[in-house]
Write an enzyme that holds these catalytic residues in place. Sequence first.
Site, PDB file in Angstrom:
ATOM      1  N   SER A 173      63.508  79.721  -5.594  1.00  0.00           N
ATOM      2  CA  SER A 173      63.347  78.560  -4.727  1.00  0.00           C
ATOM      3  C   SER A 173      63.397  77.276  -5.564  1.00  0.00           C
ATOM      4  O   SER A 173      64.363  77.042  -6.284  1.00  0.00           O
ATOM      5  CB  SER A 173      62.050  78.684  -3.931  1.00  0.00           C
ATOM      6  N   ASP A 274      67.462  83.483   5.323  1.00  0.00           N
ATOM      7  CA  ASP A 274      67.011  82.294   4.605  1.00  0.00           C
ATOM      8  C   ASP A 274      67.844  81.102   5.072  1.00  0.00           C
ATOM      9  O   ASP A 274      69.064  81.084   4.866  1.00  0.00           O
ATOM     10  CB  ASP A 274      67.180  82.503   3.092  1.00  0.00           C
ATOM     11  N   HIS A 304      63.425  84.104   2.842  1.00  0.00           N
ATOM     12  CA  HIS A 304      63.131  83.304   1.654  1.00  0.00           C
ATOM     13  C   HIS A 304      61.861  83.807   0.973  1.00  0.00           C
ATOM     14  O   HIS A 304      60.832  83.994   1.608  1.00  0.00           O
ATOM     15  CB  HIS A 304      62.975  81.828   2.036  1.00  0.00           C
TER      16      HIS A 304
END
Length: 335
Positions: A173, A274, A304
């Site tokens: 991320s 995601d 995610h």
Amino acid sequence: MATDSQPNQKLTLPLKTRIALTVISTMTDNAQRPDGTINRRFLRLFDFRAPPNPKPVNIVSTSDFVVDQSRDLWFRLYTPHVSGDKIPVVVFFHGGGFAFLSPNAYPYDNVCRRFARKLPAYVISINYRLAPEHRYPAQYDDGFDALKYIEENHGSILPANADLSRCFFAGDSAGGNIAHNVAIRICREPRSSFTAVKLIGLISIQPFFGGEERTEAEKQLVGAPLVSPDRTDWCWKAMGLNRDHEAVNVGGPNAVDISGLDYPETMVVVAGFDPLKDWQRSYYEWLKLCGKKATLIEYPNMFHAFYIFPELPEAGQLIMRIKDFVDERVASLSA
């Protein structure tokens, strides 16, 4: 490009994972104030942290090193107690939207322990400053300065069998974004600046990139776990960046030219549920357009940050994929 399963129409998760996702989303949403600040006092009520442990647990021990106390810049070293020499080193940047979490947060402590044990590798997890209290480029500065500290002090930090000439960056991320941007800085430095650290691979797990124009995934995956346009917009504002900044939209109108840099071979991980997946695929395509080697690994039925949930089979599968990437890159050095 590799895909580990056939896509489903609907995200199906175990009850344990669904509960954890609800708790995380509720906690972070309630901590974000309308004025763009974060209620850190509220977060500390739920911020359970793993202390360093010099005694090996599942063959891995941990220790913390301070780089700059004035800005709380430090890292946690995960040492795998395994035989052999020339063990790779993985420098890890945690996720959390640039604003949340730390290396000693239990999910990331557990992830780095698994990396150290399964790869195996020495893992260095960087504690960088968080937004909005510290905006761009503080996170990238901290990452670079931590690498410089390791370069200059590796003899007193790492055991003799830790091989910095087999160094990898990894991040998920926001950490994937930081890994990318710090890698660019490292590649721009004169070779004399980094003689011990040799970056040979980058593991980019669902990196956090974006742009002013909404993608199809951002429009369609409404209600996906953890990520939404409102949440990502908040994070970019907390960093003090517009969404077409070069650090955000890597292939966009202000993109950095890396074609002339010795940018490392990269593994990009994407998940089907995601909302950021289109930006991640664009990153992969942009790397190839710049003449860099890149591999795309897709998990069509995941979301995610799925890999921090060890109850999911795909989390273990990803660790093995990363091990394969590390092994292949190391083997290429002697080919």
